[in-house]
Design a protein around this motif. Structure first.
Motif, PDB file in Angstrom:
ATOM      1  N   MET A 107      10.143   8.487 -14.854  1.00  0.00           N
ATOM      2  CA  MET A 107      10.968   7.293 -15.006  1.00  0.00           C
ATOM      3  C   MET A 107      12.046   7.178 -13.941  1.00  0.00           C
ATOM      4  N   ALA A 108      12.499   8.292 -13.413  1.00  0.00           N
ATOM      5  CA  ALA A 108      13.540   8.237 -12.380  1.00  0.00           C
ATOM      6  C   ALA A 108      13.017   7.477 -11.162  1.00  0.00           C
ATOM      7  N   THR A 109      11.824   7.825 -10.733  1.00  0.00           N
ATOM      8  CA  THR A 109      11.260   7.177  -9.552  1.00  0.00           C
ATOM      9  C   THR A 109      10.920   5.719  -9.828  1.00  0.00           C
ATOM     10  N   VAL A 110      10.407   5.461 -11.016  1.00  0.00           N
ATOM     11  CA  VAL A 110      10.088   4.078 -11.367  1.00  0.00           C
ATOM     12  C   VAL A 110      11.350   3.215 -11.257  1.00  0.00           C
ATOM     13  N   THR A 111      12.460   3.763 -11.728  1.00  0.00           N
ATOM     14  CA  THR A 111      13.679   2.968 -11.753  1.00  0.00           C
ATOM     15  C   THR A 111      14.219   2.698 -10.353  1.00  0.00           C
ATOM     16  N   PHE A 112      14.184   3.695  -9.475  1.00  0.00           N
ATOM     17  CA  PHE A 112      14.662   3.347  -8.130  1.00  0.00           C
ATOM     18  C   PHE A 112      13.697   2.387  -7.453  1.00  0.00           C
ATOM     19  N   SER A 135      14.708  -0.922  -8.605  1.00  0.00           N
ATOM     20  CA  SER A 135      16.006  -1.270  -8.053  1.00  0.00           C
ATOM     21  C   SER A 135      15.890  -1.690  -6.584  1.00  0.00           C
ATOM     22  N   ALA A 136      14.858  -1.184  -5.908  1.00  0.00           N
ATOM     23  CA  ALA A 136      14.674  -1.542  -4.493  1.00  0.00           C
ATOM     24  C   ALA A 136      13.842  -2.809  -4.336  1.00  0.00           C
ATOM     25  N   GLN A 137      13.188  -3.214  -5.426  1.00  0.00           N
ATOM     26  CA  GLN A 137      12.201  -4.287  -5.308  1.00  0.00           C
ATOM     27  C   GLN A 137      12.775  -5.618  -4.795  1.00  0.00           C
ATOM     28  N   SER A 138      13.947  -6.000  -5.328  1.00  0.00           N
ATOM     29  CA  SER A 138      14.495  -7.288  -4.881  1.00  0.00           C
ATOM     30  C   SER A 138      14.960  -7.189  -3.431  1.00  0.00           C
ATOM     31  N   ASP A 139      15.384  -5.992  -3.009  1.00  0.00           N
ATOM     32  CA  ASP A 139      15.716  -5.805  -1.593  1.00  0.00           C
ATOM     33  C   ASP A 139      14.447  -5.985  -0.756  1.00  0.00           C
ATOM     34  N   GLU A 140      13.384  -5.359  -1.215  1.00  0.00           N
ATOM     35  CA  GLU A 140      12.134  -5.417  -0.444  1.00  0.00           C
ATOM     36  C   GLU A 140      11.628  -6.847  -0.329  1.00  0.00           C
ATOM     37  N   ALA A 141      11.838  -7.639  -1.370  1.00  0.00           N
ATOM     38  CA  ALA A 141      11.401  -9.026  -1.300  1.00  0.00           C
ATOM     39  C   ALA A 141      12.132  -9.751  -0.174  1.00  0.00           C
ATOM     40  N   LEU A 200       0.822  -1.210   0.000  1.00  0.00           N
ATOM     41  CA  LEU A 200       0.000   0.000   0.000  1.00  0.00           C
ATOM     42  C   LEU A 200       0.854   1.258   0.000  1.00  0.00           C
ATOM     43  N   LEU A 201       2.152   1.103   0.145  1.00  0.00           N
ATOM     44  CA  LEU A 201       3.017   2.272   0.103  1.00  0.00           C
ATOM     45  C   LEU A 201       3.780   2.307  -1.216  1.00  0.00           C
ATOM     46  N   PHE A 202       4.513   1.237  -1.502  1.00  0.00           N
ATOM     47  CA  PHE A 202       5.383   1.285  -2.666  1.00  0.00           C
ATOM     48  C   PHE A 202       4.643   1.094  -3.981  1.00  0.00           C
ATOM     49  N   VAL A 203       3.682   0.207  -3.999  1.00  0.00           N
ATOM     50  CA  VAL A 203       2.966   0.006  -5.259  1.00  0.00           C
ATOM     51  C   VAL A 203       2.288   1.306  -5.723  1.00  0.00           C
ATOM     52  N   PRO A 204       1.544   1.973  -4.839  1.00  0.00           N
ATOM     53  CA  PRO A 204       0.929   3.221  -5.303  1.00  0.00           C
ATOM     54  C   PRO A 204       1.954   4.268  -5.758  1.00  0.00           C
ATOM     55  N   PHE A 205       3.044   4.423  -5.002  1.00  0.00           N
ATOM     56  CA  PHE A 205       4.011   5.445  -5.409  1.00  0.00           C
ATOM     57  C   PHE A 205       4.677   5.065  -6.724  1.00  0.00           C
ATOM     58  N   MET A 206       5.057   3.798  -6.860  1.00  0.00           N
ATOM     59  CA  MET A 206       5.792   3.401  -8.057  1.00  0.00           C
ATOM     60  C   MET A 206       4.875   3.334  -9.275  1.00  0.00           C
ATOM     61  N   SER A 207       3.665   2.777  -9.111  1.00  0.00           N
ATOM     62  CA  SER A 207       2.819   2.780 -10.305  1.00  0.00           C
ATOM     63  C   SER A 207       2.316   4.193 -10.579  1.00  0.00           C
ATOM     64  N   GLY A 208       2.155   4.984  -9.537  1.00  0.00           N
ATOM     65  CA  GLY A 208       1.811   6.397  -9.744  1.00  0.00           C
ATOM     66  C   GLY A 208       2.887   7.078 -10.573  1.00  0.00           C
ATOM     67  N   ALA A 209       4.138   6.788 -10.243  1.00  0.00           N
ATOM     68  CA  ALA A 209       5.251   7.370 -10.993  1.00  0.00           C
ATOM     69  C   ALA A 209       5.208   6.900 -12.447  1.00  0.00           C
ATOM     70  N   ALA A 210       4.987   5.607 -12.648  1.00  0.00           N
ATOM     71  CA  ALA A 210       4.955   5.071 -14.014  1.00  0.00           C
ATOM     72  C   ALA A 210       3.824   5.714 -14.819  1.00  0.00           C
ATOM     73  N   PHE A 211       2.657   5.808 -14.208  1.00  0.00           N
ATOM     74  CA  PHE A 211       1.507   6.408 -14.898  1.00  0.00           C
ATOM     75  C   PHE A 211       1.751   7.870 -15.244  1.00  0.00           C
ATOM     76  N   ASN A 212       2.578   8.528 -14.452  1.00  0.00           N
ATOM     77  CA  ASN A 212       2.743   9.959 -14.649  1.00  0.00           C
ATOM     78  C   ASN A 212       4.084  10.335 -15.273  1.00  0.00           C
ATOM     79  N   GLY A 213       4.721   9.356 -15.903  1.00  0.00           N
ATOM     80  CA  GLY A 213       5.908   9.658 -16.703  1.00  0.00           C
ATOM     81  C   GLY A 213       7.180   9.920 -15.922  1.00  0.00           C
TER      82      GLY A 213
END
Ligand SMILES: [Fe+2]
Ligand SMILES: [Fe+2]
Ligand SMILES: [Zn+2]
Lengths: 505, 119
Positions: free
Chosen positions: A221-226, A229-235, A206-219
């Motif tokens: 790319m810098a935020t989408v990429t970090f 890059s953090a996703q495998s750490d978060e797993a 509920l924190l990262f998915v909204p921010f990251m897909s929000g970033a993707a939807f709104n163009g």
């Protein structure tokens, strides 16, 4: 015997060398004195070897893996800057979500690094100790990559220049800050329950998915990429969260009520903090991903429901007040945005009334409540703004003693009426916003009577002066640029110029 | 309950009344007028007369609302720290029973906020 070159070790073996192989039981001093923090919370551990390493990553593999991700990330950040990536976002209003993230969330990554460094020293079991130390390094990486990714926006937009300074001082940033302060000042097992389990396992989507897909939807790319890059750490962090819960629950049944209470507490504190995300999703993204209500239903009600069904075999119940939180999903974003709309003159980002199509979207997503309670108010505010009377609330708000959010939440069965709770402790009153926050206070009042509530601190004279201007200077705000309404802001002017330029070209 | 801690755990509360330079914190809420997103908090002298509280403090906080000038103060209903309460306008806040961090809520019958939305 002559040294015979050994066969290369497998990952499992190497990991056990790194952990068990480097640990030892102390003899000059008793283990209880060397590790004084890992038993005072009442958690009983019979066998630290019962800890199953949730991931087995040796240092050499870790460096290699992380450096590859890093190379990719910095290549994207560089090209984002070189190609003026900020011009590709949907609208300058979007950048306000970035401002909220950089001042509210990124400093938490640093707090997490501090917290995991601490508990990574305090467990006598070498498995959890190493897992926490590695997570501490991840968290440090997260704060760095976030600062680097977002710094490009700081060249053009306001409100991004003093994130750590603001995090320690600004009234609404005391909400995430106090959340982590509370966690870091608890014992090591409570810290892992709060951050690794409640935050990273149960609520992270509920924190990262909204921010990251929000970033993707709104163009963005810098935020989408970090984010990627953090996703495998978060797993990895998520598996640590689940392992620590199972470890405690399997070691001794006397641990169950303690763990349950921590889950109840940290679920509630977590949902309160997610208020910021709720309003980001429903109000701050020019191109919306899904409503907060929908996100809650998918990521908490469904996914969380399955998790707690699984934990039932240990005697664990779903978090207390989960039902109230689910009712709140209908109202949270509207009430939160209204708080910031009231006090944008004291915030380091802008607010606005959504445009007509955006209001229609909200009406559609919240058919039972939006038109009845929230739309008339927003339309009135819009009218006032257009008439040159942009509404601001001139008096500082009452805050909840525990979550520190202005008391803007209503009774969820009566959205016309603010919800009030109060406790008495040593001849003083302590007000809370909800039963969830009141329970937390009542269990450990000695802890929460020390809360640094921004409004009270201002009135005590500890925040730069008595006038609001003095306080905002103490926050390091550039007055009239960082704060106030979006319409007419320097951000908007600059954006409009770029758009006009583009049309000409 | 007390805090689960590694040692003695006693600290001064941060918001004791003596930290507010002779004032006491007062929390105020105009019910069902959520244009003001939350109750407000103000440091007020305990000796302030209740009449002045209504005329100066409340109008300072709330007069931007179009309903404010329509309030019939004789019809207003009040609670103080959760109990029904009839203020004595001539007496001070303290003599009306307001203490440090008291919560005062008032209802204004007949006024339903912006377009009847209770805002
Ligand atoms: Fe992180
Ligand atoms: Fe994490
Ligand atoms: Zn609260």
């Amino acid at each position: 015997m002559a040294e015979k070159r050994k066969k290369k070790m497998g990952i499992k073996q190497r990991y056990s060398m790194l952990t068990r192989g480097l640990g030892w039981d102390t003899t000059y001093q008793p283990m209880d004195k060397v590790f004084p923090y890992d038993n005072y919370e009442g958690i009983i551990i019979h066998d630290w070897e019962g800890w199953e390493d949730p991931f087995r990553l040796t240092m050499d593999a870790y460096w290699k893996f992380q450096s590859e991700k890093e190379k990719k990330l910095y290549a994207v950040i560089d090209s984002f800057a070189q190609n003026n990536g900020h011009l590709g976002i949907t609208d300058a209003r979007y950048v306000n979500a970035i401002k909220l993230f950089l001042t509210g969330v990124s400093p938490l990554e640093y707090q997490a690094a501090r917290g995991f460094t601490h508990v990574g020293r305090q467990f006598r079991g070498v498995g959890p100790r190493v897992a926490c130390q590695m997570q501490a390094i991840d968290e440090l990486r997260h704060v760095q990559t976030q600062v680097h990714s977002m710094s490009h926006y700081n060249k053009y937009f306001d409100g991004l220049h003093s994130a750590p300074h603001m995090h320690d001082r600004v009234w609404y940033l005391s909400v995430p800050k106090s959340f982590f302060d509370d966690a870091r000042t608890a014992g090591p097992f409570e810290f892992l329950t709060s951050i690794s389990f409640a935050f990273e396992y149960v609520l992270t989507n509920l924190l990262f998915v909204p921010f990251m897909s929000g970033a993707a939807f709104n163009g963005d790319m810098a935020t989408v990429t970090f984010g990627f890059s953090a996703q495998s750490d978060e797993a990895r962090h998520m598996t640590l969260g689940l392992e620590v819960i199972k470890f405690m629950l399997e070691q001794d049944e006397r641990n169950i009520p303690i763990v349950q209470r921590w889950m109840d507490k940290w679920f509630w504190r977590g949902t309160r903090m997610l208020t910021l995300v709720a309003m980001m999703m429903d109000y701050m993204l020019p191109k919306r991903v899904m409503s907060w209500r929908e996100a809650w239903d998918i990521y908490f009600t469904e996914a969380g429901g399955a998790l707690f069904a699984d934990l039932a075999r240990y005697g664990i119940k779903p978090p207390k007040y989960a039902d109230i939180a689910t009712k709140e999903a209908e109202h949270l974003s509207h009430q939160a945005w209204h708080i910031f709309y009231n006090y944008t003159h004291a915030a380091a980002f802008h607010t606005w009334v959504p445009e007509k199509e955006e209001l229609d979207w909200l009406s559609e997503k919240y058919p039972d409540t939006f038109d009845k309670y929230y739309r008339p108010r927003l339309e009135y505010l819009d009218k006032e703004e257009k008439a040159g009377r942009r509404f601001y609330n001139d008096t500082l708000p009452m805050l909840c003693q525990v979550c520190q959010i202005p008391m803007g939440f209503t009774d969820m069965d009566d959205p016309k009426t603010i919800s009030f709770e109060v406790s008495e402790y040593k001849d003083d009153k302590y007000h809370t916003c909800s039963l969830g926050c009141k329970d937390i206070f009542d269990y450990e009042p000695e802890k929460y009577v020390q809360a640094w509530l921004p409004v009270h601190q201002i009135y005590q004279g500890n925040c730069g002066g008595t006038e609001i201007e003095d306080v905002l200077k103490w926050y390091n705000f550039n007055m009239g640029a960082d704060n106030m309404e979006y319409k007419g802001s320097p951000d908007q002017k600059l954006w409009d110029e770029w758009q006009a330029h583009r049309k000409k070209a | 309950m007390s805090v689960t801690s590694i040692g003695k755990y006693e600290f001064e509360p941060l918001d004791k009344q003596e930290n507010f330079h002779g004032n006491q914190l007062t929390y105020i809420n105009w019910e069902q007028h959520l244009l003001f997103c939350a109750p407000v908090c103000l440091p007020l002298p305990p000796e302030m007369p209740f009449g002045a509280f209504v005329q100066e403090v409340l109008s300072g906080v709330y007069s931007k609302h179009p309903d404010f000038e329509k309030i019939d103060w004789d019809a207003a209903k009040w609670t103080l720290d959760g109990a029904d309460f009839t203020p004595d306008l001539g007496k001070s806040l303290a003599d009306n029973g307001l203490g440090h961090k008291s919560l005062i809520r008032f209802w204004t019958p007949g006024l339903k906020g912006i377009a009847g939305s209770h805002s």
